[in-house]
Each structure stands twice: as C-alpha cells, then as structure tokens.
Design a protein around this motif. Structure first.
Motif, PDB file in Angstrom:
ATOM      1  N   TYR A 114       0.875  -1.065   0.101  1.00 27.94           N
ATOM      2  CA  TYR A 114       0.096  -0.066   0.113  1.00 27.94           C
ATOM      3  C   TYR A 114       0.877   1.368  -0.013  1.00 27.94           C
ATOM      4  O   TYR A 114       1.764   1.381   0.882  1.00 27.94           O
ATOM      5  CB  TYR A 114      -0.994   0.116   1.232  1.00 27.94           C
ATOM      6  CG  TYR A 114      -1.770  -1.195   1.183  1.00 27.94           C
ATOM      7  CD1 TYR A 114      -3.056  -0.842   0.752  1.00 27.94           C
ATOM      8  CD2 TYR A 114      -1.735  -2.484   1.748  1.00 27.94           C
ATOM      9  CE1 TYR A 114      -4.171  -1.933   0.698  1.00 27.94           C
ATOM     10  CE2 TYR A 114      -2.718  -3.209   1.694  1.00 27.94           C
ATOM     11  CZ  TYR A 114      -3.875  -3.145   0.955  1.00 27.94           C
ATOM     12  OH  TYR A 114      -4.784  -4.061   1.090  1.00 27.94           O
ATOM     13  N   VAL A 115       0.584   2.117  -0.965  1.00 25.64           N
ATOM     14  CA  VAL A 115       1.289   3.434  -1.295  1.00 25.64           C
ATOM     15  C   VAL A 115       0.693   4.470  -0.958  1.00 25.64           C
ATOM     16  O   VAL A 115      -0.381   4.679  -1.620  1.00 25.64           O
ATOM     17  CB  VAL A 115       2.153   3.293  -2.441  1.00 25.64           C
ATOM     18  CG1 VAL A 115       2.914   4.731  -2.719  1.00 25.64           C
ATOM     19  CG2 VAL A 115       3.076   1.996  -2.769  1.00 25.64           C
ATOM     20  N   PRO A 116       1.015   5.230  -0.090  1.00 21.85           N
ATOM     21  CA  PRO A 116       0.147   6.367   0.465  1.00 21.85           C
ATOM     22  C   PRO A 116       0.342   7.635  -0.563  1.00 21.85           C
ATOM     23  O   PRO A 116       1.549   8.056  -0.931  1.00 21.85           O
ATOM     24  CB  PRO A 116       0.511   6.865   1.990  1.00 21.85           C
ATOM     25  CG  PRO A 116       1.742   6.385   1.937  1.00 21.85           C
ATOM     26  CD  PRO A 116       1.887   5.039   0.971  1.00 21.85           C
ATOM     27  N   PHE A 117      -0.844   8.546  -0.706  1.00 22.88           N
ATOM     28  CA  PHE A 117      -0.894   9.759  -1.135  1.00 22.88           C
ATOM     29  C   PHE A 117      -1.515  10.541  -0.242  1.00 22.88           C
ATOM     30  O   PHE A 117      -2.177  10.363   0.368  1.00 22.88           O
ATOM     31  CB  PHE A 117      -1.582   9.860  -2.619  1.00 22.88           C
ATOM     32  CG  PHE A 117      -0.766   9.033  -3.690  1.00 22.88           C
ATOM     33  CD1 PHE A 117      -0.316   9.849  -5.008  1.00 22.88           C
ATOM     34  CD2 PHE A 117      -0.573   7.707  -3.871  1.00 22.88           C
ATOM     35  CE1 PHE A 117       0.005   9.106  -6.018  1.00 22.88           C
ATOM     36  CE2 PHE A 117      -0.080   7.267  -4.822  1.00 22.88           C
ATOM     37  CZ  PHE A 117       0.435   7.900  -6.034  1.00 22.88           C
ATOM     38  N   VAL A 118      -0.740  11.712  -0.149  1.00 24.20           N
ATOM     39  CA  VAL A 118      -1.243  13.001   0.757  1.00 24.20           C
ATOM     40  C   VAL A 118      -1.649  14.160  -0.261  1.00 24.20           C
ATOM     41  O   VAL A 118      -0.455  14.493  -0.915  1.00 24.20           O
ATOM     42  CB  VAL A 118      -0.379  13.282   1.819  1.00 24.20           C
ATOM     43  CG1 VAL A 118      -0.952  14.466   2.612  1.00 24.20           C
ATOM     44  CG2 VAL A 118      -0.313  11.956   2.812  1.00 24.20           C
ATOM     45  N   ASP A 119      -2.707  14.725  -0.216  1.00 22.93           N
ATOM     46  CA  ASP A 119      -3.095  15.940  -0.865  1.00 22.93           C
ATOM     47  C   ASP A 119      -2.756  15.532  -2.611  1.00 22.93           C
ATOM     48  O   ASP A 119      -2.050  16.521  -3.261  1.00 22.93           O
ATOM     49  CB  ASP A 119      -2.140  17.239  -0.528  1.00 22.93           C
ATOM     50  CG  ASP A 119      -2.746  17.627   0.732  1.00 22.93           C
ATOM     51  OD1 ASP A 119      -3.803  17.302   1.115  1.00 22.93           O
ATOM     52  OD2 ASP A 119      -1.993  18.250   1.496  1.00 22.93           O
ATOM     53  N   GLY A 120      -2.762  14.401  -2.927  1.00 23.18           N
ATOM     54  CA  GLY A 120      -2.713  13.922  -4.347  1.00 23.18           C
ATOM     55  C   GLY A 120      -1.199  13.809  -4.601  1.00 23.18           C
ATOM     56  O   GLY A 120      -1.152  13.334  -5.845  1.00 23.18           O
ATOM     57  N   ASN A 121      -0.033  13.770  -3.797  1.00 17.61           N
ATOM     58  CA  ASN A 121       1.062  13.408  -3.902  1.00 17.61           C
ATOM     59  C   ASN A 121       1.617  12.341  -3.281  1.00 17.61           C
ATOM     60  O   ASN A 121       1.328  11.864  -2.147  1.00 17.61           O
ATOM     61  CB  ASN A 121       2.090  14.505  -3.375  1.00 17.61           C
ATOM     62  CG  ASN A 121       1.759  16.031  -4.144  1.00 17.61           C
ATOM     63  OD1 ASN A 121       2.072  16.171  -5.179  1.00 17.61           O
ATOM     64  ND2 ASN A 121       1.078  16.963  -3.375  1.00 17.61           N
ATOM     65  N   VAL A 122       2.511  11.538  -4.100  1.00 16.66           N
ATOM     66  CA  VAL A 122       2.758  10.193  -3.519  1.00 16.66           C
ATOM     67  C   VAL A 122       3.878  10.403  -2.464  1.00 16.66           C
ATOM     68  O   VAL A 122       4.564  11.352  -2.241  1.00 16.66           O
ATOM     69  CB  VAL A 122       3.639   9.422  -4.725  1.00 16.66           C
ATOM     70  CG1 VAL A 122       5.042   9.893  -5.166  1.00 16.66           C
ATOM     71  CG2 VAL A 122       3.933   7.865  -4.073  1.00 16.66           C
ATOM     72  N   ILE A 123       3.904   9.607  -1.271  1.00 12.18           N
ATOM     73  CA  ILE A 123       4.631   9.618  -0.170  1.00 12.18           C
ATOM     74  C   ILE A 123       6.093   8.830  -0.445  1.00 12.18           C
ATOM     75  O   ILE A 123       5.723   7.587  -0.909  1.00 12.18           O
ATOM     76  CB  ILE A 123       4.228   9.165   0.979  1.00 12.18           C
ATOM     77  CG1 ILE A 123       2.896  10.065   1.447  1.00 12.18           C
ATOM     78  CG2 ILE A 123       5.320   9.325   2.122  1.00 12.18           C
ATOM     79  CD1 ILE A 123       3.121  11.482   1.496  1.00 12.18           C
ATOM     80  N   ILE A 124       7.113   9.104  -0.666  1.00 13.82           N
ATOM     81  CA  ILE A 124       8.124   8.450  -1.504  1.00 13.82           C
ATOM     82  C   ILE A 124       8.997   7.886  -0.236  1.00 13.82           C
ATOM     83  O   ILE A 124       9.910   6.792  -0.714  1.00 13.82           O
ATOM     84  CB  ILE A 124       9.346   9.299  -2.505  1.00 13.82           C
ATOM     85  CG1 ILE A 124       9.642  10.533  -1.462  1.00 13.82           C
ATOM     86  CG2 ILE A 124       8.426   9.716  -3.344  1.00 13.82           C
ATOM     87  CD1 ILE A 124      10.815  11.333  -2.260  1.00 13.82           C
ATOM     88  N   GLU A 125       8.741   8.169   1.007  1.00 11.62           N
ATOM     89  CA  GLU A 125       9.364   7.571   2.126  1.00 11.62           C
ATOM     90  C   GLU A 125       8.985   6.248   2.231  1.00 11.62           C
ATOM     91  O   GLU A 125       7.665   6.037   2.748  1.00 11.62           O
ATOM     92  CB  GLU A 125       9.466   8.365   3.196  1.00 11.62           C
ATOM     93  CG  GLU A 125      10.173   9.799   3.277  1.00 11.62           C
ATOM     94  CD  GLU A 125       9.200  10.668   2.637  1.00 11.62           C
ATOM     95  OE1 GLU A 125       8.122  10.614   2.524  1.00 11.62           O
ATOM     96  OE2 GLU A 125       9.976  11.726   2.019  1.00 11.62           O
TER      97      GLU A 125
END
Length: 160
Positions: A114-125
C-alpha cells in the motif's frame, strides 16, 4: 475465486520503485483502519454501453493510471473487455486529489503493498508504505508442513 485483472500502471516518477508489483485498487483510508475500506471516487465514469462484466473483471472495465514525474497520479484510460479479450478504450486525463492509498500486489493473491498519497502527492519514504506478506498453503504439502503453517497463523496458546 477467479483471478482479477490488474489496473494499468505506468511509473514516470524516478523517486519511486514498484518493480514486481501490479496496481489493483485505489482506497480511501488507511489499510489497517477498522471497518470497510472505500474505493476512491473518480470523477470520470465508464461508458455503460461498453461495460461487460465478467468473472475476471467484476467492474467490466479497468483503468490505466500514470504516476507522473512530479509524483501525482493521473487516470489516462478506461479499457473495456469483450468475451474474447480486450475491447476498445476511452482516453481520459483525470488527476487524482486528496489522501488515498494505491494497493499493489505481486499477483492477485500475492503480497500486498500500500503506497500512500497525501494531497494527491505520492509519499516517497518507503517506511510509510504498508507491506503485507501473504502466506500461501501448498495443497500438496504434507501434514507436517500444514501443521507448521497453522502454528504460525494461529496463536501459540492454542497448541499448549
């Protein structure tokens, strides 16, 4: 259960590596939240005249998504299926917004990422990504292997 088609996915973001995984779902809410998860609600909708539900594609269509170089997700196409294979496609250009998770899998019944996005931006960490390893039982396994698998899955106090 019939194996489902994955969604189309293209990664143009050099800071993210998803090799070996296919995109299956887009969820709102954290993967470990209690209760039912909700699918991300797209603004674009498939053409009901082209949708053909089948066992390998419950929705009757699949999306194609692109993770662009800036780390934003864009829906680029709806693909429709015919009984004998892939049908036509609709070209789209919808950028997804808000907070959501992409659910990738190594295969339909395989490990999940599961890869999170916040405000439409991928979280790369990657330490913020959620990985779930799925253990498969080989139907040809002998009783010892099955017992060892059960001991890993069922709490040890059950075997005391």
């Amino acid at each position: 259960m019939t194996v489902q088609f994955s969604q189309g996915f293209s990664n143009q973001c050099p800071l993210v590596s998803l090799k070996g995984y296919s995109l299956y779902y887009i969820w709102q809410g954290h993967p470990f939240d209690e209760g039912e998860k909700n699918f991300y609600q797209l603004k674009s909708t498939p053409d009901p005249e082209k949708v053909e539900v089948m066992s390998a594609c419950w929705g009757g269509y699949a999306g194609s998504y692109q993770l662009n170089a800036e780390g934003r997700l864009v829906l680029t196409q709806f693909h429709y299926f015919l009984p004998d294979g892939l049908g036509e496609s609709d070209a789209l250009l919808e950028e997804l917004h808000g907070d959501f998770y992409l659910e990738f899998r190594s295969h339909f019944e395989g490990d999940q990422l599961y890869v999170p996005f916040v405000d439409g931006n991928v979280i790369i960490e990657q330490e913020q990504w959620v990985e779930i390893k799925r253990t498969r039982v080989d139907s040809k396994a002998n009783n010892n292997n099955l017992f060892a698998w059960l001991k890993r899955v069922i709490p040890s106090r059950m075997f005391d």
